[in-house]
Design a protein around this motif. Sequence first.
Motif, PDB file in Angstrom:
ATOM      1  N   TYR A 125       6.175  10.990  -3.281  1.00  0.00           N
ATOM      2  CA  TYR A 125       6.742  10.477  -2.042  1.00  0.00           C
ATOM      3  C   TYR A 125       7.144   9.014  -2.229  1.00  0.00           C
ATOM      4  O   TYR A 125       6.419   8.236  -2.871  1.00  0.00           O
ATOM      5  CB  TYR A 125       5.717  10.517  -0.912  1.00  0.00           C
ATOM      6  N   ARG A 126       8.283   8.621  -1.655  1.00  0.00           N
ATOM      7  CA  ARG A 126       8.612   7.214  -1.513  1.00  0.00           C
ATOM      8  C   ARG A 126       8.168   6.763  -0.126  1.00  0.00           C
ATOM      9  O   ARG A 126       7.901   7.592   0.755  1.00  0.00           O
ATOM     10  CB  ARG A 126      10.119   7.001  -1.700  1.00  0.00           C
ATOM     11  N   ALA A 127       8.080   5.463   0.094  1.00  0.00           N
ATOM     12  CA  ALA A 127       7.554   4.951   1.359  1.00  0.00           C
ATOM     13  C   ALA A 127       8.355   5.433   2.564  1.00  0.00           C
ATOM     14  O   ALA A 127       7.811   5.598   3.654  1.00  0.00           O
ATOM     15  CB  ALA A 127       7.522   3.419   1.316  1.00  0.00           C
ATOM     16  N   ASP A 128       9.661   5.675   2.373  1.00  0.00           N
ATOM     17  CA  ASP A 128      10.489   6.118   3.501  1.00  0.00           C
ATOM     18  C   ASP A 128      10.470   7.622   3.695  1.00  0.00           C
ATOM     19  O   ASP A 128      11.185   8.157   4.549  1.00  0.00           O
ATOM     20  CB  ASP A 128      11.930   5.644   3.313  1.00  0.00           C
ATOM     21  N   GLY A 129       9.670   8.359   2.899  1.00  0.00           N
ATOM     22  CA  GLY A 129       9.560   9.804   3.032  1.00  0.00           C
ATOM     23  C   GLY A 129      10.426  10.597   2.068  1.00  0.00           C
ATOM     24  O   GLY A 129      10.328  11.830   2.028  1.00  0.00           O
ATOM     25  N   THR A 130      11.277   9.928   1.313  1.00  0.00           N
ATOM     26  CA  THR A 130      12.069  10.622   0.294  1.00  0.00           C
ATOM     27  C   THR A 130      11.135  11.271  -0.720  1.00  0.00           C
ATOM     28  O   THR A 130      10.091  10.705  -1.077  1.00  0.00           O
ATOM     29  CB  THR A 130      13.008   9.632  -0.422  1.00  0.00           C
ATOM     30  N   ILE A 131      11.501  12.442  -1.204  1.00  0.00           N
ATOM     31  CA  ILE A 131      10.662  13.202  -2.129  1.00  0.00           C
ATOM     32  C   ILE A 131      11.392  13.346  -3.468  1.00  0.00           C
ATOM     33  O   ILE A 131      12.590  13.652  -3.500  1.00  0.00           O
ATOM     34  CB  ILE A 131      10.351  14.604  -1.567  1.00  0.00           C
ATOM     35  N   ALA A 132      10.677  13.110  -4.549  1.00  0.00           N
ATOM     36  CA  ALA A 132      11.202  13.338  -5.898  1.00  0.00           C
ATOM     37  C   ALA A 132      10.367  14.431  -6.555  1.00  0.00           C
ATOM     38  O   ALA A 132       9.143  14.478  -6.397  1.00  0.00           O
ATOM     39  CB  ALA A 132      11.154  12.063  -6.730  1.00  0.00           C
ATOM     40  N   VAL A 133      11.044  15.308  -7.311  1.00  0.00           N
ATOM     41  CA  VAL A 133      10.376  16.415  -7.985  1.00  0.00           C
ATOM     42  C   VAL A 133      10.707  16.346  -9.473  1.00  0.00           C
ATOM     43  O   VAL A 133      11.886  16.259  -9.844  1.00  0.00           O
ATOM     44  CB  VAL A 133      10.814  17.782  -7.425  1.00  0.00           C
ATOM     45  N   LEU A 176      11.680  17.769 -20.626  1.00  0.00           N
ATOM     46  CA  LEU A 176      10.448  18.280 -20.018  1.00  0.00           C
ATOM     47  C   LEU A 176       9.635  17.177 -19.333  1.00  0.00           C
ATOM     48  O   LEU A 176       8.468  16.947 -19.654  1.00  0.00           O
ATOM     49  CB  LEU A 176       9.591  19.003 -21.069  1.00  0.00           C
ATOM     50  N   PRO A 177      10.233  16.489 -18.366  1.00  0.00           N
ATOM     51  CA  PRO A 177       9.447  15.495 -17.625  1.00  0.00           C
ATOM     52  C   PRO A 177       8.325  16.169 -16.849  1.00  0.00           C
ATOM     53  O   PRO A 177       8.497  17.268 -16.324  1.00  0.00           O
ATOM     54  CB  PRO A 177      10.483  14.871 -16.685  1.00  0.00           C
ATOM     55  N   SER A 178       7.167  15.505 -16.768  1.00  0.00           N
ATOM     56  CA  SER A 178       5.987  16.137 -16.175  1.00  0.00           C
ATOM     57  C   SER A 178       5.522  15.507 -14.878  1.00  0.00           C
ATOM     58  O   SER A 178       5.077  16.197 -13.969  1.00  0.00           O
ATOM     59  CB  SER A 178       4.815  16.129 -17.167  1.00  0.00           C
ATOM     60  N   GLY A 179       5.542  14.205 -14.789  1.00  0.00           N
ATOM     61  CA  GLY A 179       5.029  13.536 -13.603  1.00  0.00           C
ATOM     62  C   GLY A 179       5.954  12.407 -13.201  1.00  0.00           C
ATOM     63  O   GLY A 179       6.753  11.918 -14.012  1.00  0.00           O
ATOM     64  N   LEU A 180       5.842  11.969 -11.946  1.00  0.00           N
ATOM     65  CA  LEU A 180       6.656  10.851 -11.483  1.00  0.00           C
ATOM     66  C   LEU A 180       5.989  10.201 -10.281  1.00  0.00           C
ATOM     67  O   LEU A 180       5.126  10.778  -9.626  1.00  0.00           O
ATOM     68  CB  LEU A 180       8.090  11.292 -11.157  1.00  0.00           C
ATOM     69  N   ALA A 181       6.402   8.979  -9.989  1.00  0.00           N
ATOM     70  CA  ALA A 181       5.871   8.242  -8.838  1.00  0.00           C
ATOM     71  C   ALA A 181       6.792   7.067  -8.553  1.00  0.00           C
ATOM     72  O   ALA A 181       7.431   6.518  -9.460  1.00  0.00           O
ATOM     73  CB  ALA A 181       4.446   7.757  -9.101  1.00  0.00           C
ATOM     74  N   TYR A 182       6.848   6.679  -7.276  1.00  0.00           N
ATOM     75  CA  TYR A 182       7.612   5.501  -6.862  1.00  0.00           C
ATOM     76  C   TYR A 182       6.717   4.267  -6.916  1.00  0.00           C
ATOM     77  O   TYR A 182       5.544   4.318  -6.503  1.00  0.00           O
ATOM     78  CB  TYR A 182       8.141   5.674  -5.445  1.00  0.00           C
ATOM     79  N   ASP A 183       7.261   3.142  -7.415  1.00  0.00           N
ATOM     80  CA  ASP A 183       6.505   1.896  -7.356  1.00  0.00           C
ATOM     81  C   ASP A 183       6.756   1.231  -6.004  1.00  0.00           C
ATOM     82  O   ASP A 183       7.516   1.727  -5.161  1.00  0.00           O
ATOM     83  CB  ASP A 183       6.829   0.984  -8.543  1.00  0.00           C
ATOM     84  N   ILE A 184       6.127   0.079  -5.773  1.00  0.00           N
ATOM     85  CA  ILE A 184       6.193  -0.541  -4.443  1.00  0.00           C
ATOM     86  C   ILE A 184       7.594  -1.038  -4.102  1.00  0.00           C
ATOM     87  O   ILE A 184       7.926  -1.250  -2.941  1.00  0.00           O
ATOM     88  CB  ILE A 184       5.171  -1.689  -4.307  1.00  0.00           C
ATOM     89  N   SER A 185       8.476  -1.201  -5.120  1.00  0.00           N
ATOM     90  CA  SER A 185       9.842  -1.632  -4.859  1.00  0.00           C
ATOM     91  C   SER A 185      10.768  -0.460  -4.526  1.00  0.00           C
ATOM     92  O   SER A 185      11.923  -0.669  -4.154  1.00  0.00           O
ATOM     93  CB  SER A 185      10.402  -2.369  -6.076  1.00  0.00           C
ATOM     94  N   GLY A 186      10.278   0.774  -4.674  1.00  0.00           N
ATOM     95  CA  GLY A 186      11.095   1.947  -4.425  1.00  0.00           C
ATOM     96  C   GLY A 186      11.757   2.524  -5.659  1.00  0.00           C
ATOM     97  O   GLY A 186      12.505   3.503  -5.558  1.00  0.00           O
ATOM     98  N   VAL A 199      10.188   6.171 -18.000  1.00  0.00           N
ATOM     99  CA  VAL A 199      11.500   5.612 -17.703  1.00  0.00           C
ATOM    100  C   VAL A 199      11.574   5.301 -16.216  1.00  0.00           C
ATOM    101  O   VAL A 199      11.045   6.035 -15.376  1.00  0.00           O
ATOM    102  CB  VAL A 199      12.614   6.589 -18.146  1.00  0.00           C
ATOM    103  N   ARG A 200      12.224   4.172 -15.893  1.00  0.00           N
ATOM    104  CA  ARG A 200      12.292   3.684 -14.512  1.00  0.00           C
ATOM    105  C   ARG A 200      13.734   3.765 -14.022  1.00  0.00           C
ATOM    106  O   ARG A 200      14.650   3.217 -14.642  1.00  0.00           O
ATOM    107  CB  ARG A 200      11.787   2.240 -14.460  1.00  0.00           C
ATOM    108  N   PHE A 201      13.936   4.477 -12.880  1.00  0.00           N
ATOM    109  CA  PHE A 201      15.254   4.640 -12.278  1.00  0.00           C
ATOM    110  C   PHE A 201      15.327   3.836 -10.982  1.00  0.00           C
ATOM    111  O   PHE A 201      14.363   3.803 -10.209  1.00  0.00           O
ATOM    112  CB  PHE A 201      15.526   6.105 -11.938  1.00  0.00           C
ATOM    113  N   ASP A 202      16.497   3.239 -10.723  1.00  0.00           N
ATOM    114  CA  ASP A 202      16.696   2.634  -9.399  1.00  0.00           C
ATOM    115  C   ASP A 202      17.164   3.720  -8.423  1.00  0.00           C
ATOM    116  O   ASP A 202      17.271   4.901  -8.778  1.00  0.00           O
ATOM    117  CB  ASP A 202      17.666   1.463  -9.469  1.00  0.00           C
TER     118      ASP A 202
END
Length: 624
Positions: A125-133, A176-186, A199-202
């Motif tokens: 989850y991102r802080a605004d509710g956006t979901i990444a899979v 084969l990416p396995s996990g992900l998370a948003y940092d505090i900057s989004g 790897v970090r995506f904007d």
Amino acid sequence: MKRIATAGTFGSDPGEFKFPYDVAVDARNPGQAYVGDNINGRVNVFDASALGFLGTFGGTGYRVGRFSIVRAVATNHADPAGGVWVADTANNRIQRLSGDGQVTAAWGIAGRGPGYVTRARGVAYRADGTIAVADSFAHRAAIMAPDGTYIGMFGRISKLNGFAAPGKDTNNQMTLPSGLAYDISGALWVADTFNNRLVRFDGSGAVVGETLEGSVSRPRSVAPLPDGAMLATDSGGSRLVRVEANGAVSTKRAGINRPTAVTTTPSGKAYVAGSRLVIDDDTGARVAPPDGAQYWDAPQGLAAAADGTLYVSEARPNTPNGARVVRGTPRIGGGFDWETLLAEGRGPNQVIDPANLALSPDGRTLLVADAGNSRVLRLDAPGVAPPVRQRVSVAVGGGPTQGTITSDPPGIDCGTDCSQLIGGNRVVTLTARAATNARFVGWTGDCAAAGANTVCQLPADRALNATGTFGAVPPPPVKLTSLSLTTTRWHLTRKAVRKRGSRKAKKAQPATKARVRIRLTQEARVKLQVEQARPGKLIGSGKNRRCARSKSKARIRAGSRCTRWALLPNTRNLRLIEGTTTVDVGPRFPGRTLTPGLYRLRATATDKQKTVVKRTSRRIRITR
């Protein structure tokens, strides 16, 4: 077993193959043999009895009527009309073609398409509710809006089919990416497991950072820290690492056997899971598993709430039907009281091989990456309802190759992907695009008010159904622009000659095998025939002067002699695509072996509008 005929050779010309995979014969009379020309992305068609080349269906491409990697073909032996079913492997669909190559049906949806996931192992989850899979087997991160609408994907996206391609040729390409998370900057951090990096995506999907090569091995999970850094499991290095925003890596905890998951609370308290342990990283204490067990059995995902509640997904491969997701409520004095939220199975509230977990920003919704069922499950606290989504469905009228309908928000590309769930407060835009030699006729159903306008906009406040109909536009008449031969001097089969006296020995020689190149401006049926040169007599005068048949052995004055071309009855029928086709020819023509003499080939092309054009080749001299 006796070989009676052969067909094809390695290459890309019609009738040639690149790693053919399958063959099938239909029930037409005469029958047609269909060969799956795998790498060339097409089906080559032959006369089933003599293996004479008849034509080509398809060609490499993404749209219906084209193929990408043809691995199997099949026919219905009870259908006298013939035709073939084609496994269009890389396009994830089946296409059904008639015996003359017209697409009559196409079905199948890629698990890599918008709104679908394949063996998803991560969710965030991102802080605004956006979901990444982390859509692991599709090698991408799929992005969903807070209302559940698919809005895009991160990764290296193919321009051909819109799917993500695995590898490491570019910095946005994942395997084969396995996990992900948003940092505090989004920004989104992805554990690109089999490329051994994070790897970090904007927000636009551009790569803005990554770990240095060799700094991590097989990362499986990632979690944010309040100071902007991330924690990640370095599974190949048996440690928990801290990753700075610039990609710098340092060891946080070592000696963890194959760490699989990490989570943090909003305050930064961390838990990490190994192959048989779950550890409180602040204290180093082990978290006791449910049911009084001594060890966990392959925990795959963790999530921790602000109130101390801990969620664990456990694969339990050593327990039949043992996969589960459990919730631990903190006990006064330490430890957790466990309850099972999800058990193993394929039902709506069951899991197979559950992986990473994520909590919503308010802690009231849990998302589960249900890898074995290729989906993400949502569990809501009492009083929380998931966002309303509406099903938008479209259909293409007029034939599956006449055009496509796409949507914005993305997800519909019909073709074959003709349905999508859209957030109920959105306006959906449907766009009809006619194929070459087709036109858009108009809408029916919920888009009827748009008439013949190619764009239809509707509020997705209910389930929607619309059909866009296309019609064919006749192409310009076919032109047969070239008919050329590789050689015009042919000979019949020659027997070996033994040396005798002054006579030299000669090896046996097969009959000449020439190639004729036929170039068309569009798809057409081509009739290939032979004309034989015969003596004739000029008769008439002026515009009426012509070369007529003369009586056998009749004496003709020198000034009246001519050569007339007699059309032989033998015919070879081909169905050819636009462009240049190369066909093998020789003295042996269907049903006849040509005798020594002078000949030429005649090609007659007929397009779908019944336009007929003819062309003859240079003269061919056949000798013994």
